[in-house]
Design a protein around this motif. Structure first.
Motif: not given
Length: 248
Positions: A127-134, A151-159, A161-171
């Motif tokens: 959910t934290s990763g999805i929050a960054f994606f949103i 632009q910089e804020a978008v880049r940080r949120c996507v990065l 979000g991807f780290i957290l969402f990827t971690t969630a898929q493994v968990l």
């Protein structure tokens, strides 16, 4: 005051605090939004109690906990001095809060699978990763429609979000193996998660190419399409059943 009333008050605090960010008194938002977080968390804590016991997996309900993460992201932007991204994140907070408080079915009966320690950890990280994606999606829309420099804020949120969402898929795979004896299944929910992960994986790679930010922002905004399916499927189904029951 019942649990639903507590969550409604939290919603009103989120709205009032977010509106304050657009006024000459943004400090009011720095008070009201944290109060909303406290009440939101309190409501979810009581929701996690079942017959005298507390089940963490019932506490971390995605649609009801997503406003907490969005509020924290908005606060972090404001505290770092990034007011424009903070206001955009606040707008996402209000919209997702409204959707989150659609009447939902009662929490499912706790099972041995939801009692696995990885269950609440998986939901929190996902959910934290999805929050960054949103937030990234709303920031991308703001850049496209309002010509804001996000632009910089978008880049940080996507990065993040991807780290957290990827971690969630493994968990999630480990939890699924422990609870169901297999690490994956091709359900509509899992397909939506896989689509979301592939989209943002491609977007992160696109950042190292010559593709313009506006083109990338349009694709990032598309990430908002599968998110409602992941978060609000059960709520929308329950609301549809209630409405069809009323008009039948």
């Amino acid at each position: 005051m019942d649990i639903h009333s507590i969550l409604i008050v939290a919603l009103l605090l989120y709205i009032a605090g977010s509106l304050a960010y657009f006024t000459p008194w943004p400090r009011a938002g720095a008070v009201l939004v944290p109060l909303g977080i406290v009440l939101n968390a309190a409501g979810l804590f009581f929701r996690g109690r079942f017959e005298g016991e507390w089940f963490p997996a019932l506490w971390v309900d995605g649609p009801l906990i997503i406003p907490i993460f969005l509020a924290l992201i908005s606060l972090s932007f404001f505290r770092s001095g990034a007011r424009v991204p903070g206001r955009v994140a606040a707008a996402a907070l209000v919209l997702c809060s409204l959707a989150a408080f659609i009447p939902a079915p009662a929490p499912a009966f706790p099972s041995a699978k939801t009692g696995v320690a990885l269950a609440p950890i998986f939901f929190l990280v996902e959910t934290s990763g999805i929050a960054f994606f949103i937030t990234g999606g709303f920031l991308a829309l703001a850049a496209l429609l309002l010509r804001l420099d996000t632009q910089e804020a978008v880049r940080r949120c996507v990065l993040w979000g991807f780290i957290l969402f990827t971690t969630a898929q493994v968990l999630g795979a480990v939890w699924s193996f422990v609870g169901w004896s297999f690490p994956f299944s091709w359900s509509p929910r899992h397909l939506a998660s896989a689509c979301l992960w592939c989209l943002y994986a491609a977007l992160l790679h696109a950042g190292s190419t010559r593709i313009s930010f506006r083109a990338t922002a349009a694709l990032i905004a598309m990430g908002l399409v599968p998110v409602p399916f992941i978060l609000y499927t059960h709520q929308v189904q329950h609301l549809f059943i209630k409405l069809t029951g009323v008009f039948s």
